[in-house]
Design a protein around this motif. Structure first.
Motif, PDB file in Angstrom:
ATOM      1  N   ALA A  63      24.566  33.984  43.777  1.00  0.00           N
ATOM      2  CA  ALA A  63      24.105  32.509  43.687  1.00  0.00           C
ATOM      3  C   ALA A  63      24.666  31.438  44.471  1.00  0.00           C
ATOM      4  N   VAL A  66      23.504  31.600  48.001  1.00  0.00           N
ATOM      5  CA  VAL A  66      22.245  30.980  48.055  1.00  0.00           C
ATOM      6  C   VAL A  66      22.401  29.443  47.951  1.00  0.00           C
ATOM      7  N   TYR A  67      23.193  29.097  47.084  1.00  0.00           N
ATOM      8  CA  TYR A  67      23.654  27.541  46.584  1.00  0.00           C
ATOM      9  C   TYR A  67      24.058  26.862  48.042  1.00  0.00           C
ATOM     10  N   ASN A  71      20.189  25.913  49.195  1.00  0.00           N
ATOM     11  CA  ASN A  71      19.007  26.139  48.172  1.00  0.00           C
ATOM     12  C   ASN A  71      19.650  26.402  46.631  1.00  0.00           C
ATOM     13  N   PRO A  73      19.611  28.464  43.243  1.00  0.00           N
ATOM     14  CA  PRO A  73      19.322  29.846  42.349  1.00  0.00           C
ATOM     15  C   PRO A  73      18.625  29.719  41.202  1.00  0.00           C
ATOM     16  N   HIS A  74      17.737  30.645  40.946  1.00  0.00           N
ATOM     17  CA  HIS A  74      16.944  30.738  39.673  1.00  0.00           C
ATOM     18  C   HIS A  74      17.157  32.106  39.381  1.00  0.00           C
ATOM     19  N   ALA A 122      14.883  29.284  45.098  1.00  0.00           N
ATOM     20  CA  ALA A 122      15.369  30.634  45.357  1.00  0.00           C
ATOM     21  C   ALA A 122      15.329  31.326  44.176  1.00  0.00           C
ATOM     22  N   ILE A 124      16.474  34.832  42.125  1.00  0.00           N
ATOM     23  CA  ILE A 124      17.052  36.087  42.452  1.00  0.00           C
ATOM     24  C   ILE A 124      16.550  37.017  41.375  1.00  0.00           C
TER      25      ILE A 124
END
Length: 252
Positions: A63, A66-67, A71, A73-74, A122, A124
């Motif tokens: 995460a 991604v962050y 983006n 993250p979910h 996004a 995950i």
């Protein structure tokens, strides 16, 4: 290598996300060094991340990348968690995705997932469903959920693999091993090609083929990070042994 100040422009982040980042990012930077590779492969819009799963700390490491890639993250979470007063509010504020087992209500999970993707978030997913049981920590056989979501929503699937987080927190360990300071490597793989499957009926063969491509992408990514040859066989959790790679999956 990517540093924290190299995030690109992305979707607008909620106050809940910004608060979580203020707490989590400095902690992760303090606890472990990192080497993020090929971050430029992260798409600018909504996408699905598939990642290998070695230790309980993996979600934060993935995460984080991604962050910082621009983006939000979910993750998928049991719908029962959303009913807990404080925790449920936090999950909703971070727009995490409830996993609803009741078939009559399961469309609600897809609705939230589609909203996240449409907003440029996004999702995950750990296709293995749990920490790998492979004795040598290679990715094991995946379930078909990630492939199903990608083929249903049309979102691209991006494999993110990592290696070294387990040196800080070994699988199933009760306490981390912070000293000496550990460093993990993370690699963003090429988008998994599912174009030839997207127009086909969402049947068993299509899901199995898409899932096998995801398995191959994760295994190849881990092999590159480990600088080792991956085993010819893949660990099957149900059989508790490595088996030949084939287009048959336990949840089908």
């Amino acid at each position: 290598m990517t540093s924290d100040d190299q995030s690109s422009a992305g979707p607008r982040r909620s106050a809940a996300f910004r608060i979580a980042a203020v707490v989590a990012r400095p902690s992760l930077n303090l606890l472990m060094g990192k080497d993020w590779q090929r971050m430029e492969r992260l798409p600018s819009g909504g996408y699905i991340v598939v990642a290998n799963h070695v230790t309980e700390l993996d979600p934060l490491a993935v995460a984080h990348a991604v962050y910082m890639g621009g983006n939000t993250p979910h993750f998928l979470a049991k719908d029962s968690l959303f009913k807990i007063p404080v925790l449920g509010a936090a999950l909703r504020g971070l727009k995490q995705i409830p996993v609803i087992r009741d078939q009559r209500e399961s469309h609600k999970s897809l609705t939230v997932a589609q909203e996240v993707l449409d907003e440029g978030g996004a999702i995950i997913i750990y296709p293995e469903g749990t920490l790998t049981r492979d004795p040598d920590l290679w990715p094991m056989r995946s379930k078909t959920g990630a492939a199903r979501l990608a083929l249903t929503t049309g979102a691209p699937i991006v494999p993110i693999t990592h290696w070294g987080v387990q040196d800080f927190l070994p699988p199933y360990a009760k306490a981390p091993r912070p000293l000496p300071r550990k460093k993990y490597r993370l690699n963003v793989g090429e988008t998994v090609d599912l174009d030839d499957l997207r127009d086909q009926p969402l049947g068993r063969h299509v899901l199995a083929e898409a899932t096998e491509r995801i398995e191959d992408a994760l295994t190849s990514g881990v092999a590159e990070l480990r600088d080792e040859e991956a085993p010819d066989h893949i660990w099957d959790r149900a059989l508790r042994q490595r088996v030949p790679r084939r287009q048959v999956h336990p949840d089908e």
